[in-house]
Design a protein around this motif. Structure first.
Motif, PDB file in Angstrom:
ATOM      1  N   TYR A  51      10.306  -2.509   1.183  1.00  0.00           N
ATOM      2  CA  TYR A  51       9.074  -1.580   0.788  1.00  0.00           C
ATOM      3  C   TYR A  51       8.217  -2.061  -0.074  1.00  0.00           C
ATOM      4  O   TYR A  51       8.603  -2.657  -1.453  1.00  0.00           O
ATOM      5  CB  TYR A  51       9.736  -0.119   0.340  1.00  0.00           C
ATOM      6  N   PHE A  52       6.774  -2.033   0.335  1.00  0.00           N
ATOM      7  CA  PHE A  52       5.876  -2.710  -0.472  1.00  0.00           C
ATOM      8  C   PHE A  52       4.740  -1.890  -0.809  1.00  0.00           C
ATOM      9  O   PHE A  52       4.252  -0.954   0.021  1.00  0.00           O
ATOM     10  CB  PHE A  52       5.645  -4.013  -0.389  1.00  0.00           C
ATOM     11  N   ILE A  53       4.117  -2.297  -1.952  1.00  0.00           N
ATOM     12  CA  ILE A  53       2.810  -1.574  -2.222  1.00  0.00           C
ATOM     13  C   ILE A  53       1.380  -2.602  -1.590  1.00  0.00           C
ATOM     14  O   ILE A  53       1.410  -3.658  -2.149  1.00  0.00           O
ATOM     15  CB  ILE A  53       2.345  -1.468  -3.717  1.00  0.00           C
ATOM     16  N   ALA A  54       0.869  -2.194  -0.738  1.00  0.00           N
ATOM     17  CA  ALA A  54      -0.140  -3.062   0.017  1.00  0.00           C
ATOM     18  C   ALA A  54      -1.483  -3.137  -1.010  1.00  0.00           C
ATOM     19  O   ALA A  54      -2.610  -2.579  -0.347  1.00  0.00           O
ATOM     20  CB  ALA A  54      -0.529  -2.417   1.233  1.00  0.00           C
ATOM     21  N   ASP A  55      -1.487  -3.691  -2.206  1.00  0.00           N
ATOM     22  CA  ASP A  55      -2.545  -3.686  -2.881  1.00  0.00           C
ATOM     23  C   ASP A  55      -3.681  -4.501  -2.558  1.00  0.00           C
ATOM     24  O   ASP A  55      -4.988  -4.138  -2.498  1.00  0.00           O
ATOM     25  CB  ASP A  55      -2.090  -4.071  -4.319  1.00  0.00           C
ATOM     26  N   TYR A  56      -3.245  -5.737  -1.881  1.00  0.00           N
ATOM     27  CA  TYR A  56      -4.440  -6.541  -1.457  1.00  0.00           C
ATOM     28  C   TYR A  56      -5.071  -6.061  -0.099  1.00  0.00           C
ATOM     29  O   TYR A  56      -6.297  -6.077   0.175  1.00  0.00           O
ATOM     30  CB  TYR A  56      -3.798  -7.856  -0.672  1.00  0.00           C
ATOM     31  N   HIS A  57      -4.417  -5.034   0.685  1.00  0.00           N
ATOM     32  CA  HIS A  57      -5.127  -4.238   1.723  1.00  0.00           C
ATOM     33  C   HIS A  57      -6.052  -3.450   1.392  1.00  0.00           C
ATOM     34  O   HIS A  57      -7.363  -3.259   1.819  1.00  0.00           O
ATOM     35  CB  HIS A  57      -3.947  -3.509   2.607  1.00  0.00           C
ATOM     36  N   SER A  58      -5.648  -2.820   0.159  1.00  0.00           N
ATOM     37  CA  SER A  58      -6.694  -1.695  -0.354  1.00  0.00           C
ATOM     38  C   SER A  58      -8.062  -2.510  -1.236  1.00  0.00           C
ATOM     39  O   SER A  58      -8.994  -1.786  -1.341  1.00  0.00           O
ATOM     40  CB  SER A  58      -5.902  -0.971  -1.367  1.00  0.00           C
ATOM     41  N   LEU A  59      -7.771  -3.712  -1.242  1.00  0.00           N
ATOM     42  CA  LEU A  59      -8.959  -4.461  -1.812  1.00  0.00           C
ATOM     43  C   LEU A  59     -10.289  -4.209  -1.114  1.00  0.00           C
ATOM     44  O   LEU A  59     -11.477  -4.620  -1.577  1.00  0.00           O
ATOM     45  CB  LEU A  59      -8.684  -5.899  -2.246  1.00  0.00           C
ATOM     46  N   THR A  60     -10.164  -4.043   0.333  1.00  0.00           N
ATOM     47  CA  THR A  60     -11.086  -3.948   1.117  1.00  0.00           C
ATOM     48  C   THR A  60     -11.904  -2.607   0.712  1.00  0.00           C
ATOM     49  O   THR A  60     -13.276  -2.705   1.066  1.00  0.00           O
ATOM     50  CB  THR A  60     -10.481  -3.851   2.771  1.00  0.00           C
ATOM     51  N   THR A  61     -11.658  -1.729   0.065  1.00  0.00           N
ATOM     52  CA  THR A  61     -12.334  -0.496  -0.111  1.00  0.00           C
ATOM     53  C   THR A  61     -12.146  -0.262  -1.786  1.00  0.00           C
ATOM     54  O   THR A  61     -13.150   0.310  -2.323  1.00  0.00           O
ATOM     55  CB  THR A  61     -11.756   0.580   0.402  1.00  0.00           C
ATOM     56  N   VAL A  62     -11.089  -0.547  -2.405  1.00  0.00           N
ATOM     57  CA  VAL A  62     -10.928  -0.333  -3.822  1.00  0.00           C
ATOM     58  C   VAL A  62     -11.424  -1.546  -4.672  1.00  0.00           C
ATOM     59  O   VAL A  62     -10.680  -2.701  -4.835  1.00  0.00           O
ATOM     60  CB  VAL A  62      -9.555   0.218  -4.164  1.00  0.00           C
ATOM     61  N   GLN A  63     -12.781  -1.440  -5.209  1.00  0.00           N
ATOM     62  CA  GLN A  63     -12.991  -2.706  -5.872  1.00  0.00           C
ATOM     63  C   GLN A  63     -13.551  -2.292  -7.283  1.00  0.00           C
ATOM     64  O   GLN A  63     -14.683  -2.789  -7.709  1.00  0.00           O
ATOM     65  CB  GLN A  63     -14.212  -3.327  -4.977  1.00  0.00           C
ATOM     66  N   HIS A  64     -12.888  -1.773  -7.973  1.00  0.00           N
ATOM     67  CA  HIS A  64     -13.146  -1.406  -9.422  1.00  0.00           C
ATOM     68  C   HIS A  64     -11.562  -1.581 -10.010  1.00  0.00           C
ATOM     69  O   HIS A  64     -10.674  -0.841  -9.669  1.00  0.00           O
ATOM     70  CB  HIS A  64     -13.369   0.138  -9.857  1.00  0.00           C
ATOM     71  N   ALA A  65     -11.565  -2.549 -10.922  1.00  0.00           N
ATOM     72  CA  ALA A  65     -10.323  -3.097 -11.430  1.00  0.00           C
ATOM     73  C   ALA A  65      -9.254  -1.920 -11.893  1.00  0.00           C
ATOM     74  O   ALA A  65      -8.119  -2.018 -11.623  1.00  0.00           O
ATOM     75  CB  ALA A  65     -10.588  -4.142 -12.506  1.00  0.00           C
ATOM     76  N   ASN A  66      -9.986  -1.159 -12.912  1.00  0.00           N
ATOM     77  CA  ASN A  66      -8.955  -0.049 -13.409  1.00  0.00           C
ATOM     78  C   ASN A  66      -8.354   0.830 -12.555  1.00  0.00           C
ATOM     79  O   ASN A  66      -7.265   1.230 -12.445  1.00  0.00           O
ATOM     80  CB  ASN A  66      -9.707   0.683 -14.451  1.00  0.00           C
ATOM     81  N   GLN A  67      -9.393   1.128 -11.503  1.00  0.00           N
ATOM     82  CA  GLN A  67      -8.743   1.999 -10.630  1.00  0.00           C
ATOM     83  C   GLN A  67      -7.821   1.528  -9.556  1.00  0.00           C
ATOM     84  O   GLN A  67      -7.021   1.973  -9.469  1.00  0.00           O
ATOM     85  CB  GLN A  67     -10.023   2.355  -9.819  1.00  0.00           C
ATOM     86  N   PHE A  68      -8.066   0.216  -9.458  1.00  0.00           N
ATOM     87  CA  PHE A  68      -7.276  -0.569  -8.533  1.00  0.00           C
ATOM     88  C   PHE A  68      -5.790  -0.471  -9.115  1.00  0.00           C
ATOM     89  O   PHE A  68      -4.704  -0.387  -8.280  1.00  0.00           O
ATOM     90  CB  PHE A  68      -7.645  -2.018  -8.356  1.00  0.00           C
ATOM     91  N   LYS A  69      -5.635  -0.670 -10.354  1.00  0.00           N
ATOM     92  CA  LYS A  69      -4.635  -0.920 -11.072  1.00  0.00           C
ATOM     93  C   LYS A  69      -3.921   0.578 -11.099  1.00  0.00           C
ATOM     94  O   LYS A  69      -2.703   0.416 -10.854  1.00  0.00           O
ATOM     95  CB  LYS A  69      -5.128  -1.601 -12.300  1.00  0.00           C
ATOM     96  N   ASP A  70      -4.523   1.563 -11.544  1.00  0.00           N
ATOM     97  CA  ASP A  70      -3.907   2.765 -11.615  1.00  0.00           C
ATOM     98  C   ASP A  70      -3.441   3.294 -10.234  1.00  0.00           C
ATOM     99  O   ASP A  70      -2.288   3.869 -10.044  1.00  0.00           O
ATOM    100  CB  ASP A  70      -5.196   3.770 -11.962  1.00  0.00           C
ATOM    101  N   TYR A  71      -4.063   2.888  -9.146  1.00  0.00           N
ATOM    102  CA  TYR A  71      -3.648   3.331  -7.783  1.00  0.00           C
ATOM    103  C   TYR A  71      -2.198   2.646  -7.477  1.00  0.00           C
ATOM    104  O   TYR A  71      -1.463   3.277  -6.866  1.00  0.00           O
ATOM    105  CB  TYR A  71      -4.690   3.232  -6.566  1.00  0.00           C
ATOM    106  N   VAL A  72      -2.374   1.175  -7.816  1.00  0.00           N
ATOM    107  CA  VAL A  72      -0.803   0.634  -7.592  1.00  0.00           C
ATOM    108  C   VAL A  72       0.248   1.250  -8.411  1.00  0.00           C
ATOM    109  O   VAL A  72       1.328   1.634  -7.893  1.00  0.00           O
ATOM    110  CB  VAL A  72      -0.793  -0.800  -7.934  1.00  0.00           C
ATOM    111  N   TYR A  73      -0.064   1.598  -9.526  1.00  0.00           N
ATOM    112  CA  TYR A  73       0.923   2.271 -10.394  1.00  0.00           C
ATOM    113  C   TYR A  73       1.374   3.679  -9.901  1.00  0.00           C
ATOM    114  O   TYR A  73       2.598   4.073  -9.733  1.00  0.00           O
ATOM    115  CB  TYR A  73       0.702   2.501 -11.831  1.00  0.00           C
ATOM    116  N   GLY A  74       0.391   4.299  -9.349  1.00  0.00           N
ATOM    117  CA  GLY A  74       0.513   5.729  -8.800  1.00  0.00           C
ATOM    118  C   GLY A  74       1.797   5.502  -7.502  1.00  0.00           C
ATOM    119  O   GLY A  74       2.449   6.161  -7.497  1.00  0.00           O
TER     120      GLY A  74
END
Length: 331
Positions: free
Chosen positions: A41-64
Motif C-alpha cells: 500500500y503506497f502514497i501516490a505522491d508523484y501522481h499528485s504532482l500533476t495537480t499539487v504544485q505547492h511544496a508545503n501543501q504537497f508535503k502536508d497532503y502526503v502526511y495526511g
C-alpha cells in the motif's frame, strides 16, 4: 504457497473523505488481515504532482494520507507501506515502459479524453492546461503495479481502465522480450464502488460534496444534516438500498445495528432520526482513529520513519526485478 501480492495506492491531493475510506481503505485493510495476501500500500505522491504544485501543501497532503492509513489500523509490519517517491525504481521502470507504449494507447485514456472534451466545451485549445504528467499518468500507474508483480489491484470502477492499460503494456513487453511481467487482475467491490455524497452524486472533491473522514465532531454532525433525502413522510416505508444515509450507515454500524435500522426503514422512520443515528455510529467509530490521526499529524518524524522503513522493504523486492527487466532490454 506463495502469498498473492495485492497493491493499492491513494493520491495525496487533499483531505481524505468517507468515500475514500469506504471505497478503498476499508477493503484494503480487510485484505491486509488475510494471510493469503502480501499487501503493498503506497502514497501516490508523484501522481499528485500533476495537480499539487505547492511544496508545503504537497508535503502536508502526503502526511495526511500516511496518518489516515495508520490511524485506521494499518500495521506497517504486516504490510509494505511506502511513499512512491522513496522508491526510485518505479520511475526508472516507468521510463522503460513509456518507450514501449504506443501514444495512441495514452490518447484513449479516459481521464485524458475527459479533459480534452472539457476544454472543447469551454472553447479552449484541446490540450490547454494538460501537462505531460497527466498524459502519461497511466504509464506511471502501470509501473506502480508491474514492478511488484502484483496479482490483485483493488480499484473503483472508474480505475479499471488503468489496470487494463498496465496489462496491455505488460503484454507488449512480454511479446518483445519474453515472459517477464505478471498480468494483474483488478478487484472491484460492487457494493462500495460508488459512495454517495451530500447531494446524492458520487462523493468527490470536484463536486464539493464530501464528508472529510476525520471531521471534528460538530462539523461531522453539521455535514450529515446536509445529506439530501426525498420528501417521504416519517411513517412511510423506505427502501434501504435506495437511501444514501443507509448506504453510509451500514459501513460504520455493527451487524445488529444495521439489522435494526433496516427494520426501522421498512416500518417507517423520519430522515431526521436516521441522520441522528448515523452521526452517533460514525462518531463512535471514528473517535479513536480521529485522535490517533491528530497525534500522528503532530509527529511527522514518526511517519517518515515508518514510510522509509516501508520503502526499503519495497526496494528489496523492486531492485532485483528491475535488474531483470534491464537485462532483458540490454542494459
Amino acid at each position: 504457497m506463495e502469498k498473492k501480492i495485492v497493491l493499492t495506492g491513494i493520491k495525496s491531493t487533499g483531505r481524505l473523505h468517507i468515500g475514500n475510506y469506504i471505497g478503498a481503505i476499508k477493503p484494503a485493510l480487510q485484505l491486509a488481515e488475510n494471510d493469503a495476501y502480501s499487501p503493498y500500500y503506497f502514497i501516490a505522491d508523484y501522481h499528485s504532482l500533476t495537480t499539487v504544485q505547492h511544496a508545503n501543501q504537497f508535503k502536508d497532503y502526503v502526511y495526511g494520507i500516511a496518518a489516515t492509513w495508520l490511524a485506521l489500523g494499518l500495521d506497517p509490519e504486516k504490510s509494505t507501506f511506502y511513499r512512491q517517491a522513496d522508491v526510485p525504481e518505479i520511475l526508472e521502470l516507468a521510463w522503460i515502459l513509456s518507450c514501449l507504449t504506443p501514444k495512441g494507447l495514452m490518447n484513449r485514456a479516459h481521464a485524458y479524453k475527459g479533459l480534452i472534451e472539457e476544454n472543447r466545451e469551454n472553447g479552449l485549445e484541446q490540450d490547454s492546461g494538460i501537462n505531460m504528467g497527466v498524459f502519461t499518468y497511466p504509464i506511471l500507474m502501470a509501473a506502480d503495479i508491474l514492478l511488484f508483480q502484483s496479482d490483485i489491484v483493488p480499484v473503483g470502477k472508474d480505475q479499471i481502465q488503468h489496470v487494463e492499460i498496465a496489462r496491455d503494456i505488460a503484454g507488449h513487453f512480454n511479446h518483445i522480450y519474453g515472459e517477464t511481467f505478471k498480468m494483474p487482475e483488478y478487484k472491484v467491490d460492487e457494493e462500495t464502488s460508488v459512495v454517495p455524497g451530500l447531494d446524492g452524486r458520487k462523493m468527490s472533491k470536484s463536486y464539493n460534496n464530501t464528508i472529510p473522514l476525520f471531521s471534528e465532531e460538530k462539523e461531522l454532525e453539521k455535514l450529515i444534516k446536509r445529506i439530501e433525502t426525498d420528501s417521504s413522510l416519517p411513517e412511510d416505508p423506505k427502501d434501504p438500498a435506495r437511501s444514501s444515509l443507509f448506504l453510509i450507515y451500514k459501513e460504520f454500524a455493527s451487524k445488529a445495528q444495521v439489522k435494526r435500522m433496516r427494520e426501522r426503514y421498512e416500518n417507517g422512520v423520519g430522515w431526521g432520526e436516521v441522520k441522528k443515528e448515523l452521526f452517533h455510529v460514525m462518531n463512535a467509530y471514528l473517535e479513536t482513529p480521529r485522535q490517533r490521526y491528530i497525534e500522528l499529524m503532530n509527529n511527522p518524524r514518526k511517519m517518515d520513519e515508518i514510510l522509509l522503513h516501508g520503502a526499503e522493504k519495497a526496494r528489496r523486492r523492486a531492485r532485483p526485478f528491475l535488474e531483470e527487466v534491464k537485462e532483458k532490454i540490454g542494459c
